[in-house]
Design a protein around this motif. Structure first.
Motif, PDB file in Angstrom:
ATOM      1  N   GLU A  17       4.758  71.157  83.612  1.00  0.00           N
ATOM      2  CA  GLU A  17       3.806  71.490  82.547  1.00  0.00           C
ATOM      3  C   GLU A  17       2.845  70.323  82.280  1.00  0.00           C
ATOM      4  O   GLU A  17       1.654  70.522  82.001  1.00  0.00           O
ATOM      5  CB  GLU A  17       4.554  71.844  81.259  1.00  0.00           C
ATOM      6  CG  GLU A  17       5.237  73.213  81.293  1.00  0.00           C
ATOM      7  CD  GLU A  17       5.822  73.593  79.950  1.00  0.00           C
ATOM      8  OE1 GLU A  17       5.089  73.437  78.935  1.00  0.00           O
ATOM      9  OE2 GLU A  17       6.986  74.022  79.904  1.00  0.00           O
ATOM     10  N   ALA A  21      -1.373  70.469  82.574  1.00  0.00           N
ATOM     11  CA  ALA A  21      -2.146  70.379  81.319  1.00  0.00           C
ATOM     12  C   ALA A  21      -3.604  70.002  81.614  1.00  0.00           C
ATOM     13  O   ALA A  21      -3.880  69.149  82.470  1.00  0.00           O
ATOM     14  CB  ALA A  21      -1.510  69.360  80.386  1.00  0.00           C
ATOM     15  N   GLN A  25      -4.603  67.721  73.869  1.00  0.00           N
ATOM     16  CA  GLN A  25      -3.823  68.397  72.848  1.00  0.00           C
ATOM     17  C   GLN A  25      -2.601  69.092  73.456  1.00  0.00           C
ATOM     18  O   GLN A  25      -1.520  69.127  72.856  1.00  0.00           O
ATOM     19  CB  GLN A  25      -4.701  69.416  72.108  1.00  0.00           C
ATOM     20  CG  GLN A  25      -4.015  70.091  70.920  1.00  0.00           C
ATOM     21  CD  GLN A  25      -3.575  69.078  69.874  1.00  0.00           C
ATOM     22  OE1 GLN A  25      -4.333  68.201  69.485  1.00  0.00           O
ATOM     23  NE2 GLN A  25      -2.334  69.191  69.422  1.00  0.00           N
ATOM     24  N   GLU A  26      -2.758  69.621  74.665  1.00  0.00           N
ATOM     25  CA  GLU A  26      -1.633  70.269  75.345  1.00  0.00           C
ATOM     26  C   GLU A  26      -0.516  69.261  75.602  1.00  0.00           C
ATOM     27  O   GLU A  26       0.678  69.576  75.457  1.00  0.00           O
ATOM     28  CB  GLU A  26      -2.093  70.892  76.658  1.00  0.00           C
ATOM     29  CG  GLU A  26      -3.050  72.068  76.508  1.00  0.00           C
ATOM     30  CD  GLU A  26      -3.465  72.622  77.865  1.00  0.00           C
ATOM     31  OE1 GLU A  26      -2.631  72.603  78.787  1.00  0.00           O
ATOM     32  OE2 GLU A  26      -4.628  73.051  77.994  1.00  0.00           O
ATOM     33  N   ASN A  28       0.070  66.486  73.881  1.00  0.00           N
ATOM     34  CA  ASN A  28       0.697  66.133  72.607  1.00  0.00           C
ATOM     35  C   ASN A  28       1.681  67.208  72.169  1.00  0.00           C
ATOM     36  O   ASN A  28       2.784  66.912  71.673  1.00  0.00           O
ATOM     37  CB  ASN A  28      -0.378  65.938  71.529  1.00  0.00           C
ATOM     38  CG  ASN A  28      -1.162  64.648  71.730  1.00  0.00           C
ATOM     39  OD1 ASN A  28      -0.604  63.654  72.213  1.00  0.00           O
ATOM     40  ND2 ASN A  28      -2.432  64.646  71.372  1.00  0.00           N
ATOM     41  N   ASP A  29       1.279  68.475  72.348  1.00  0.00           N
ATOM     42  CA  ASP A  29       2.175  69.577  71.986  1.00  0.00           C
ATOM     43  C   ASP A  29       3.437  69.561  72.860  1.00  0.00           C
ATOM     44  O   ASP A  29       4.557  69.813  72.382  1.00  0.00           O
ATOM     45  CB  ASP A  29       1.456  70.912  72.144  1.00  0.00           C
ATOM     46  CG  ASP A  29       0.328  71.097  71.135  1.00  0.00           C
ATOM     47  OD1 ASP A  29       0.319  70.348  70.126  1.00  0.00           O
ATOM     48  OD2 ASP A  29      -0.544  71.967  71.351  1.00  0.00           O
ATOM     49  N   LEU A  30       3.259  69.253  74.163  1.00  0.00           N
ATOM     50  CA  LEU A  30       4.391  69.210  75.082  1.00  0.00           C
ATOM     51  C   LEU A  30       5.380  68.112  74.684  1.00  0.00           C
ATOM     52  O   LEU A  30       6.601  68.308  74.721  1.00  0.00           O
ATOM     53  CB  LEU A  30       3.888  68.988  76.508  1.00  0.00           C
ATOM     54  CG  LEU A  30       4.945  68.947  77.611  1.00  0.00           C
ATOM     55  CD1 LEU A  30       5.668  70.301  77.699  1.00  0.00           C
ATOM     56  CD2 LEU A  30       4.301  68.614  78.969  1.00  0.00           C
ATOM     57  N   ARG A  31       4.858  66.954  74.282  1.00  0.00           N
ATOM     58  CA  ARG A  31       5.721  65.854  73.861  1.00  0.00           C
ATOM     59  C   ARG A  31       6.559  66.252  72.639  1.00  0.00           C
ATOM     60  O   ARG A  31       7.777  66.002  72.583  1.00  0.00           O
ATOM     61  CB  ARG A  31       4.874  64.627  73.519  1.00  0.00           C
ATOM     62  CG  ARG A  31       5.736  63.452  73.037  1.00  0.00           C
ATOM     63  CD  ARG A  31       4.932  62.288  72.511  1.00  0.00           C
ATOM     64  NE  ARG A  31       4.243  61.598  73.585  1.00  0.00           N
ATOM     65  CZ  ARG A  31       2.925  61.589  73.760  1.00  0.00           C
ATOM     66  NH1 ARG A  31       2.154  62.309  72.926  1.00  0.00           N
ATOM     67  NH2 ARG A  31       2.374  60.938  74.742  1.00  0.00           N
ATOM     68  N   VAL A  32       5.894  66.888  71.689  1.00  0.00           N
ATOM     69  CA  VAL A  32       6.620  67.296  70.474  1.00  0.00           C
ATOM     70  C   VAL A  32       7.666  68.361  70.796  1.00  0.00           C
ATOM     71  O   VAL A  32       8.818  68.302  70.336  1.00  0.00           O
ATOM     72  CB  VAL A  32       5.624  67.807  69.405  1.00  0.00           C
ATOM     73  CG1 VAL A  32       6.382  68.402  68.221  1.00  0.00           C
ATOM     74  CG2 VAL A  32       4.714  66.677  68.950  1.00  0.00           C
ATOM     75  N   ASN A  33       7.262  69.330  71.605  1.00  0.00           N
ATOM     76  CA  ASN A  33       8.152  70.470  71.879  1.00  0.00           C
ATOM     77  C   ASN A  33       9.370  70.074  72.709  1.00  0.00           C
ATOM     78  O   ASN A  33      10.480  70.604  72.514  1.00  0.00           O
ATOM     79  CB  ASN A  33       7.390  71.575  72.604  1.00  0.00           C
ATOM     80  CG  ASN A  33       6.329  72.212  71.706  1.00  0.00           C
ATOM     81  OD1 ASN A  33       6.461  72.174  70.481  1.00  0.00           O
ATOM     82  ND2 ASN A  33       5.297  72.786  72.323  1.00  0.00           N
TER      83      ASN A  33
END
Length: 348
Positions: A17, A21, A25-26, A28-33
């Motif tokens: 993923e 990317a 922003q994608e 950052n979202d992946l890191r959080v998720n």
């Protein structure tokens, strides 16, 4: 699926993923998720209690390595996207240095400032000092020291903006005369000064009048000053401003602070005295008032009128500029209309 397999699957999917990317922003979202407290790796580690004790160190090491691998993949992709973004900005914002530069619009000094500075330089060349004085002045210097006591009718013509019984916005730069005569040491030579600045009067605002305007007062005090000195000085001034062929004439007048007093006319610079619309077909144009310093003015400054005499003159830069450049309305000086002001770039 065993915990070991879950962690390996998360690493494979996370790295994949990250590589796919296209926006920061994608990532950052992946890191959080994936790596956050509520992410699947954290949840998987909560199942460590079901793992045999002898396998826990191996699973713990694997979990840390999965986190590091996914974090590394995210950072590598983030670096790649940042480099692409910078490259795109450089491409979009690049400057062709071979193109001609944009024209810089330069301003100029206001025509009144040019006129005032031109007259100042003329008098400095004759040995005069420039003393601008104070816009807020004492009644004592503005009127009384100029031979205009409190009950004098000449005050009605100059009634102005009072700040108190004794302070007002000056009605004439002549107010500086008393201060300079007090301070001057006549053992070191004559007093020769001009006082340029803004003055205020209760007046109508129309094409030729304003409640606020500029004035240049001139004063010379020495032994044996006469009307001949006054005429020679003003003739030189008028020739400097209006042209080398100008002549002047004196007409009797009245000012409380000079005796005798005169109005000064200059031969018309437009028609050379033949008569035209500007001079109202008389051949002459009124430009200023002048006279020999009144003995009372000298006495009030502690100067003996039997030993010393003086000459004084007052001119309006607005009037000089209006006459010289054919300006019909005094209000044009104050409207800040660029179309009007641009006509006078470096005229002096």
């Amino acid at each position: 699926m065993s915990l070991d397999d879950k962690l390996k699957s998360l690493r494979e999917n996370g790295i994949d993923e990250a590589k796919r990317a296209q926006r920061l922003q994608e990532l950052n979202d992946l890191r959080v998720n994936l790596l956050g407290k509520k992410g699947p790796i954290t949840k998987a580690l909560r199942g460590m209690k079901d793992v045999p004790a002898e396998q826990r160190p191996e699973i713990g090491t694997l979990a840390n390595n999965v986190k590091k691998d996914i974090q590394q993949a995210i950072e590598e992709k983030m670096t790649e996207l940042n480099e692409k973004l910078v490259a795109h900005q450089l491409e979009e914002e690049k400057i062709d240095v071979t193109l001609p530069a944009a024209k810089q619009i330069q301003g100029t000094k206001h025509i009144l400032n040019q006129t005032i500075e031109d007259i100042e330089q003329f008098f400095i060349g004759l040995g005069y000092e420039v003393a601008p004085g104070y816009e807020v002045e004492e009644d004592h210097y503005n009127f009384e020291r100029l031979n205009i006591p409190k009950d004098h009718p000449a005050r009605d013509m100059q009634d102005t903006f009072y700040l108190s019984d004794e302070l007002l916005m000056r009605t004439q730069t002549s107010a500086q005369e008393g201060r300079d005569m007090e301070a001057h040491d006549f053992t070191k030579g004559p007093l020769k000064m001009i006082s340029p600045g803004v003055v205020y009067r209760r007046d109508d605002d129309d094409a030729t009048h304003s409640h606020q305007f500029h004035q240049i007062e001139g004063l010379v005090v020495d032994k044996n000053i006469s009307m001949a000195d006054l005429k020679g000085t003003l003739e030189a001034l008028c020739r400097h401003v209006f042209g080398a062929q100008r002549e002047i004439r004196f007409r009797p007048s009245y000012f409380p602070f000079t005796e005798p007093s005169v109005e000064v006319d200059v031969s018309c610079f437009n028609c050379d005295g033949k008569g035209c619309r500007i001079c109202k077909y008389t051949g002459w144009i009124e430009v200023l008032g002048a006279g020999l310093t009144h003995p009372n003015v000298l006495k009030m400054s502690g100067i003996d009128p039997n030993e010393y005499s003086g000459m004084a003159f007052g001119l309006g830069p607005e009037r000089f500029a209006m006459l010289k450049y054919g300006i019909n309305d005094i209000r044009d000086f104050y409207l800040n209309d660029v179309r009007f002001l641009e006509q006078f770039k470096g005229v002096n």
